[in-house]
Design an enzyme around this catalytic site. Structure first.
Site, PDB file in Angstrom:
ATOM      1  N   GLU A  44       0.636  -1.024   0.055  1.00 59.30           N
ATOM      2  CA  GLU A  44      -0.147  -0.128  -0.059  1.00 59.30           C
ATOM      3  C   GLU A  44       0.792   1.237  -0.072  1.00 59.30           C
ATOM      4  OE1 GLU A  44      -3.794   1.492   2.682  1.00 59.30           O
ATOM      5  OE2 GLU A  44      -2.609  -0.123   3.360  1.00 59.30           O
ATOM      6  N   LYS A 111      -9.470   2.618  -2.504  1.00 58.12           N
ATOM      7  CA  LYS A 111      -9.458   2.020  -1.361  1.00 58.12           C
ATOM      8  C   LYS A 111     -11.227   2.401  -0.934  1.00 58.12           C
ATOM      9  CE  LYS A 111      -7.539   0.753   3.043  1.00 58.12           C
ATOM     10  NZ  LYS A 111      -6.275   1.101   3.723  1.00 58.12           N
ATOM     11  N   CYS A 170      -5.864  -3.558   2.029  1.00 63.14           N
ATOM     12  CA  CYS A 170      -5.691  -3.466   3.481  1.00 63.14           C
ATOM     13  C   CYS A 170      -6.893  -3.694   4.296  1.00 63.14           C
ATOM     14  CB  CYS A 170      -4.748  -2.168   4.153  1.00 63.14           C
ATOM     15  SG  CYS A 170      -3.933  -2.404   5.361  1.00 63.14           S
ATOM     16  N   SER A 347      21.299   1.629  33.744  1.00 59.48           N
ATOM     17  CA  SER A 347      21.319   1.437  35.090  1.00 59.48           C
ATOM     18  C   SER A 347      21.542   0.322  36.034  1.00 59.48           C
ATOM     19  CB  SER A 347      19.782   2.275  35.533  1.00 59.48           C
ATOM     20  OG  SER A 347      18.819   1.127  35.303  1.00 59.48           O
TER      21      SER A 347
END
Length: 685
Positions: A44, A111, A170, A347
């Site tokens: 896409e 789309k 999609c 740390s």
């Protein structure tokens, strides 16, 4: 037998980098030709990149896509090329597929359902198509190449000389009635889905099950083509393109790979689809009633006379999807940022160790890639050249992942009088085992200088609670340590390359986890402030699982020591019981993870969340549940301002609290929640 071969092109594109994207697209077309594919499908919005966001609203973006398409057209002799790009039609922006063959445009397919949940905001830029087929007038310079003034735009089925092809984009796959189902019922034997589907834990499996289900019910070949990589934002597109036939996965691309271009293909016997369909009588009944889609004719034969290779069903399973996706994301971020490496305050605790081991995991993936000859794509050469450019050494040939880490990763332990020898040792040991260049800086003088600067203003020297001070004094003394660490980290990030005789800068990595961000258990502008936070959408439990997996994989003893240590910020004077995070938070990490999931995934407010937990936590009384819920929402509201300015996080979880993209909520609350808390009290009696 009717054998066809489709080239599904997984692409690592970069938003707004048209040269780079065009190069990848042309390379993919040429690879498809070498693999004897007659149809090439890409992901896409591949021409411009998916994460252009508000750049989509600029007409320049669409113009540049047409300019790139003018060059792509020259490579379309005897191969159908399915290209993703935005298109403007009648002054409306559409997210489209453009179908090319023999230097002509045969269809522009917009789309019809846009993605607008979670990280997606497509309707901000695009409009869903809701009309019949229309004519779109091409730009003048495209007309000169194609000899066409207008081309059809709309939803249609492609009709070749030997089969029919449906196109899905999609989000249409995720709808209750997918477009592919309707197209398959109307005769489409091959369904092509072009996607920008980002990584999220468990999503690859969920997605694949959708493909298998729809092809098993309908009888079809489903080719899913996805983006790969970080193309400019918090998301990592996981690739994992695949070809599914009648409920079985026949071929797939790598989910987590450093290849910029990968073409997945396999031989599909269309007769198998036809045989399945004939024998599903309920499908035949539905097909006879299906609304007809317009046809666009393509004068090409997709079936070929060739030896048929039978493919077996491929399992889709990944044991290390978090580690792999984070490593690939960091590599894309590093090579595209122009930086010469990473800097991390280490740390000796779980959070910073998880960030550090992710960098090592990235280096390990780089080392494996450059150590494996890739005749198809040459990825070993490409990645090595990119690495050499980053380390500014065109002869660099690493013999281990640690050698790569040593060139690009710098860690620093920023100790104070409140730091323990154990945390210092764990930090030093982990740095040694992964190979980072490690520094140690004591910041007591900086903190004392800040307190000296305000001495003329404050009435007396502030003290920790352990020394008789108030909560306000205690928090102020903790925060000045935390913020000083951020300042020193950025100072080192800017000066370290210069100090080593190199050019450039270092990307500062953050290490604030999801639980603490949600609770607000962090200092604003401390080491949670960074350029990017790889672990920001992962809970403490997620991070422990990550470290445990890496310990079993690499056998770094430092990781075992870190997992066994109690989480502590070490900002207060050392006492016999220590400075334990969960005690200060007044909620456990397990409880915070539960709150995060119910709040974000199930969308539960305070009252509904209490009602749910009353049954989930049946081992404690309703009043105790009520107190925990009220405590969580009180802290959430009071500290909400911290998350608004927190560093952008790599997205990995469905319950991420990343305010800037994924979890939009107000940042000013009535922290007493009077109405909601009253209802909780009424329900707990």
């Amino acid at each position: 037998m009717s054998i066809t071969r489709i080239g599904v092109c997984t692409m690592n594109q970069f938003a707004m980098d048209f040269n780079y994207n065009l190069q990848n697209i042309i390379e993919s077309i040429e690879i498809c030709k070498r693999k004897q594919c007659l149809y090439r499908v890409g992901p896409e919005l591949e021409v411009c990149g998916y994460m252009c966001e508000d750049h989509f609203l600029e007409s320049d973006t669409v113009t540049h896509c047409w300019e790139a398409l003018s060059e792509i057209l020259l490579h379309t002799d005897n191969i159908v090329c399915d290209i993703g790009m935005p298109v403007i039609h009648k002054s409306v922006f559409y997210n489209c597929r453009v179908i090319l063959l023999n230097k002509k445009i045969h269809l522009i397919r917009p789309k019809i359902y846009l993605a607008d949940d979670g990280n997606y905001r497509e309707s901000r830029y695009f409009t869903p198509w809701s009309k019949e087929i229309e004519e779109l007038e091409l730009p003048t310079f495209i007309q000169k190449i194609t000899g066409q003034k207008c081309v059809p735009i709309g939803v249609a089925i492609l009709q070749t000389l030997d089969t029919e092809i449906g196109i899905e984009v999609c989000e249409e796959m995720w709808t209750p009635i997918p477009t592919s189902a309707s197209q398959a019922l109307d005769g489409a034997e091959i369904i092509l889905n072009s996607s920008g589907s980002h990584f999220q834990i468990g999503k690859i499996k969920e997605r694949t099950e959708l493909f298998k289900d729809i092809t098993k019910r309908n009888g079809a070949c489903y080719a899913f083509c996805n983006l790969r990589g970080c193309d400019g934002n918090r998301l990592y597109f996981d690739g994992c393109s695949c070809i599914v036939l009648n409920g079985k996965v026949f071929a797939k691309s790598d989910a987590f790979s450093l290849k910029d271009v990968e073409v997945t293909t396999c031989d599909i016997d269309l007769q198998e689809i036809r045989n399945i369909r004939i024998n599903i009588k309920s499908r035949s009944l539905m097909a006879s009633k299906q609304k007809h889609f317009p046809r666009i004719k393509l004068h090409i034969n997709l079936t070929q006379q060739q030896n048929y290779v039978y493919y077996r069903d491929i399992p889709i399973q990944y044991e290390s999807e978090v580690e792999d996706s984070m490593a690939c994301y960091l590599w894309d971020y590093l090579r595209r940022s122009g930086a010469s490496g990473f800097m991390l305050p280490l740390s000796g605790g779980v959070d910073s160790a998880a960030t550090a081991i992710s960098v090592f995991y990235m280096a390990n993936k780089i080392f494996k890639t450059i150590s494996t000859i890739d005749d198809d794509y040459g990825s070993h050469h490409k990645v090595l050249n990119q690495l050499r450019q980053i380390v500014q050494d065109d002869q660099f040939s690493p013999k281990s992942p640690q050698e790569i880490v040593n060139k690009i990763f710098f860690t620093v332990y920023l100790g104070t009088q409140n730091s323990s020898p154990d945390s210092k040792y764990r930090s030093q040991l982990l740095a040694e085992q992964i190979g980072s260049q490690h520094y140690e800086v004591n910041i007591d003088e900086i903190c004392n200088a800040c307190l000296s600067a305000i001495k003329p203003i404050v009435k007396e020297d502030p003290q920790f609670i352990a020394n008789g001070g108030t909560l306000s004094e205690d928090l102020a003394l903790q925060n000045i340590q935390a913020r000083s660490r951020m300042i020193i980290t950025y100072l080192l990030a800017q000066l370290t390359p210069w100090n080593n005789g190199k050019q450039g800068f270092l990307i500062v990595l953050g290490s604030s986890n999801l639980d603490e961000s949600l609770r607000g258990f962090l200092t604003k502008y401390d080491c949670s402030s960074a350029d990017i936070n790889p672990i920001g959408s992962l809970s403490k439990n997620d991070l422990k699982e990550l470290l445990d997996f890496c310990y079993k994989t690499f056998q770094f003893s430092a990781l075992k020591l870190i997992l066994e240590a109690k989480p502590s910020p070490e900002l207060r004077p050392l006492t016999a019981e220590g400075h334990v995070s969960e005690k200060d938070m007044e909620l456990t990490f397990d409880e915070l993870e539960t709150f995060a999931k119910l709040r974000k995934v199930q969308k539960l407010g305070p009252v509904s969340l209490y009602k749910k937990l009353r049954y989930l936590w049946s081992d404690i009384s309703p009043k105790q549940v009520a107190e925990k819920v009220k405590k969580f929402f009180k802290f959430y509201a009071i500290n909400r301002h911290k998350v608004v300015s927190i560093t952008a996080s790599f997205h990995a979880q469905s319950y991420s609290c990343d305010d800037n993209r994924f979890d939009f909520r107000q940042f000013l609350y009535n922290w007493r929640w009077p109405w909601q808390f009253q209802k909780i009290d009424e329900n707990s009696e």
